[in-house]
Design a protein around this motif. Structure first.
Motif, PDB file in Angstrom:
ATOM      1  N   UNK A 128     -47.042  47.198  73.480  1.00 33.58           N
ATOM      2  CA  UNK A 128     -48.095  46.778  74.415  1.00 33.58           C
ATOM      3  C   UNK A 128     -47.554  45.698  75.358  1.00 33.58           C
ATOM      4  N   UNK A 129     -47.951  45.788  76.629  1.00 34.36           N
ATOM      5  CA  UNK A 129     -47.549  44.802  77.624  1.00 34.36           C
ATOM      6  C   UNK A 129     -48.283  43.487  77.326  1.00 34.36           C
ATOM      7  N   UNK A 130     -47.498  42.472  76.951  1.00 31.00           N
ATOM      8  CA  UNK A 130     -48.116  41.218  76.496  1.00 31.00           C
ATOM      9  C   UNK A 130     -48.033  40.091  77.514  1.00 31.00           C
ATOM     10  N   UNK A 174     -36.711  37.251  84.325  1.00 33.86           N
ATOM     11  CA  UNK A 174     -37.673  37.946  83.470  1.00 33.86           C
ATOM     12  C   UNK A 174     -38.891  38.371  84.279  1.00 33.86           C
ATOM     13  N   UNK A 175     -39.304  39.615  84.069  1.00 37.06           N
ATOM     14  CA  UNK A 175     -40.438  40.163  84.803  1.00 37.06           C
ATOM     15  C   UNK A 175     -41.642  40.433  83.895  1.00 37.06           C
ATOM     16  N   UNK A 176     -41.387  41.144  82.788  1.00 36.34           N
ATOM     17  CA  UNK A 176     -42.466  41.553  81.890  1.00 36.34           C
ATOM     18  C   UNK A 176     -42.024  41.361  80.437  1.00 36.34           C
ATOM     19  N   UNK A 177     -43.035  41.252  79.566  1.00 36.32           N
ATOM     20  CA  UNK A 177     -42.773  41.098  78.136  1.00 36.32           C
ATOM     21  C   UNK A 177     -43.600  42.120  77.378  1.00 36.32           C
ATOM     22  N   UNK A 178     -42.906  42.902  76.536  1.00 36.28           N
ATOM     23  CA  UNK A 178     -43.576  43.838  75.634  1.00 36.28           C
ATOM     24  C   UNK A 178     -43.646  43.180  74.255  1.00 36.28           C
ATOM     25  N   UNK A 179     -44.768  43.311  73.583  1.00 35.63           N
ATOM     26  CA  UNK A 179     -44.953  42.716  72.256  1.00 35.63           C
ATOM     27  C   UNK A 179     -43.740  43.030  71.376  1.00 35.63           C
ATOM     28  N   UNK A 203     -33.177  46.517  71.000  1.00 29.63           N
ATOM     29  CA  UNK A 203     -34.610  46.765  71.171  1.00 29.63           C
ATOM     30  C   UNK A 203     -35.361  45.464  71.428  1.00 29.63           C
ATOM     31  N   UNK A 204     -34.953  44.407  70.714  1.00 37.97           N
ATOM     32  CA  UNK A 204     -35.603  43.112  70.910  1.00 37.97           C
ATOM     33  C   UNK A 204     -35.347  42.599  72.325  1.00 37.97           C
ATOM     34  N   UNK A 205     -34.113  42.771  72.813  1.00 38.15           N
ATOM     35  CA  UNK A 205     -33.798  42.359  74.184  1.00 38.15           C
ATOM     36  C   UNK A 205     -34.560  43.210  75.209  1.00 38.15           C
ATOM     37  N   UNK A 206     -34.716  44.502  74.917  1.00 40.41           N
ATOM     38  CA  UNK A 206     -35.448  45.382  75.828  1.00 40.41           C
ATOM     39  C   UNK A 206     -36.925  45.025  75.909  1.00 40.41           C
ATOM     40  N   UNK A 207     -37.411  44.298  74.938  1.00 37.02           N
ATOM     41  CA  UNK A 207     -38.825  43.927  74.982  1.00 37.02           C
ATOM     42  C   UNK A 207     -39.101  42.943  76.123  1.00 37.02           C
ATOM     43  N   UNK A 208     -38.057  42.271  76.595  1.00 36.96           N
ATOM     44  CA  UNK A 208     -38.182  41.441  77.799  1.00 36.96           C
ATOM     45  C   UNK A 208     -37.518  42.202  78.947  1.00 36.96           C
ATOM     46  N   UNK A 255     -51.635  47.211  78.399  1.00 39.20           N
ATOM     47  CA  UNK A 255     -51.300  48.628  78.561  1.00 39.20           C
ATOM     48  C   UNK A 255     -50.181  49.010  77.600  1.00 39.20           C
ATOM     49  N   UNK A 256     -50.251  50.205  77.063  1.00 36.97           N
ATOM     50  CA  UNK A 256     -49.219  50.699  76.164  1.00 36.97           C
ATOM     51  C   UNK A 256     -48.034  51.201  76.979  1.00 36.97           C
ATOM     52  N   UNK A 257     -46.896  50.598  76.727  1.00 39.93           N
ATOM     53  CA  UNK A 257     -45.684  50.964  77.442  1.00 39.93           C
ATOM     54  C   UNK A 257     -44.822  51.874  76.558  1.00 39.93           C
ATOM     55  N   UNK A 258     -44.347  52.965  77.129  1.00 41.23           N
ATOM     56  CA  UNK A 258     -43.401  53.852  76.447  1.00 41.23           C
ATOM     57  C   UNK A 258     -42.365  54.314  77.468  1.00 41.23           C
ATOM     58  N   UNK A 259     -41.170  54.662  77.004  1.00 45.46           N
ATOM     59  CA  UNK A 259     -40.175  55.186  77.948  1.00 45.46           C
ATOM     60  C   UNK A 259     -40.629  56.461  78.644  1.00 45.46           C
ATOM     61  N   UNK A 260     -41.629  57.136  78.090  1.00 44.40           N
ATOM     62  CA  UNK A 260     -42.108  58.375  78.684  1.00 44.40           C
ATOM     63  C   UNK A 260     -43.275  58.207  79.622  1.00 44.40           C
TER      64      UNK A 260
END
Length: 381
Positions: free
Chosen positions: A73-75, A90-95, A168-173, A191-196
């Motif tokens: 989720x976009x946090x 940094x632009x966005x953070x995913x939980x 994966x942890x780095x990709x969350x930012x 919003x739920x973020x997915x690579x798809x």
């Protein structure tokens, strides 16, 4: 008496015929005298430079889609739409709680694998010593070696799991891959973020330089290639003169551009080919999505030139007056552009033809016209 009357009537009739003939001759002479004398010139060939305009679309040198690489989720959102950001920001953070737990699990697994490796190493060394004293068999030593290699593999696997969890942890930012301007957001907090995901989170446009794309007809492109020096497309591009950009309001952009790429093939539907010109954009004045016109000079050698002032335009068609058998003739001509105050004629006239230069404003086709003698033209000038 009757004979006298007949003779008198005949005499009167002949007089009338003669009088009518004289009047007609006088009218013809007067008509010829009224035919205007207009200056004429001979069609010439020469070299010309034509400024051509092509509709263009502007894009940043890098238009990057910002997409998530992991699911969550976009946090947090660290920037706003339209902000200028630098590469690495940094632009966005995913939980990331899930990825932190995955990292801890991988680290714990590594500790266990390393302990098993140490145990198997001790067991292997002990059995090798016993084998030297013939207290264990060769098979037992090989079994110990297999267990040791398995423990080594488990350590390598755990190490890879740690690296994957860290990635994966780095990709969350989500960070900016290039410097540029942020576009509109397609998703909001929660919003739920997915690579798809169908849409990217946003677009990042690097506009320190911009590309302008424009299309050129087949005839224009063939002429463009003939004017350049070089045997290959790249040599032609390298020798292409600078081009200008007219903005949507008609003002000229301050920086000159350079054509740096040509599409590989023509569009079968439109019969045109796309070219790309690059412009420096030091003040970030241009943005992706801007429109304008590319202006470039094309040179023509040994072409038919006709003064624009010596033509008449009717419903977007160009005509010129000539004299044939003492009468005015209006000829349609096809033009291939303007070179200063002259038309470049592609069809309708050839070198050596004559045309009326001035005085044809009220002239109609078929009107008697007399070509003005050169001496008379020189005296007037």
């Amino acid at each position: 008496m009757q004979r006298f009357f007949i003779q008198k009537s005949t005499l009167i009739f002949l007089s009338l015929v003669v009088l009518a003939g004289c009047r007609k001759n006088n009218q013809n002479q007067s008509y010829q005298q009224q035919a205007p004398e207009l200056p004429v010139e001979t069609v010439k060939q020469g070299d010309a430079s034509v400024s051509r305009e092509y509709a263009a679309a502007v894009e940043g040198v890098s238009n990057v889609e910002i997409r998530p690489q992991v699911t969550g989720y976009l946090s947090k959102i660290f920037v706003d739409e339209g902000d200028y950001v630098r590469a690495g920001q940094s632009l966005f953070k995913i939980e990331d709680q899930v990825f932190r737990e995955q990292l801890k699990i991988a680290q714990a697994a590594l500790i266990t694998a390393q302990a098993n490796l140490s145990t198997s190493k001790i067991d292997l060394d002990r059995k090798k010593e016993l084998f030297k004293n013939k207290m264990v068999s060769d098979i037992q030593v090989k079994e110990a070696e297999a267990a040791y290699n398995a423990a080594r593999g488990a350590v390598s696997s755990s190490t890879s799991s740690i690296q994957s969890a860290k990635i994966n942890l780095n990709f969350s930012t989500i960070k900016a891959p290039v410097s540029g301007f942020i576009g509109r957001f397609n998703y909001r907090l929660g919003s739920l973020m997915t690579p798809g995901n169908q849409l990217p989170i946003t677009l990042l446009s690097d506009i320190h330089q911009v590309y302008t794309y424009f299309s050129m007809s087949e005839n224009d492109f063939n002429n463009f290639q003939k004017q350049q020096v070089g045997s290959s497309v790249q040599e032609v591009i390298n020798n292409t003169p600078a081009v200008s950009l007219l903005l949507s309001g008609g003002e000229k952009y301050t920086e000159a551009g350079k054509i740096d790429a040509v599409e590989g093939q023509f569009n079968k539907t439109t019969g045109s080919i796309t070219l790309r010109a690059k412009f420096n954009n030091p003040n970030n004045f241009l943005r992706s999505g801007n429109t304008g016109k590319i202006v470039m000079n094309q040179f023509y050698s040994n072409v038919i030139l006709l003064p624009i002032a010596s033509t008449r335009t009717i419903q977007d068609k160009v005509f010129v007056f000539t004299i044939k058998n003492g009468k005015a003739v209006m000829l349609p001509v096809e033009v291939n552009g303007k070179a200063g105050d002259q038309f470049i004629v592609s069809n309708g006239l050839k070198a050596g033809d004559q045309y009326i230069t001035t005085g044809f404003d009220r002239l109609q086709p078929g009107t008697p016209v007399v070509a003005q003698k050169k001496n008379a033209q020189q005296k007037k000038s």
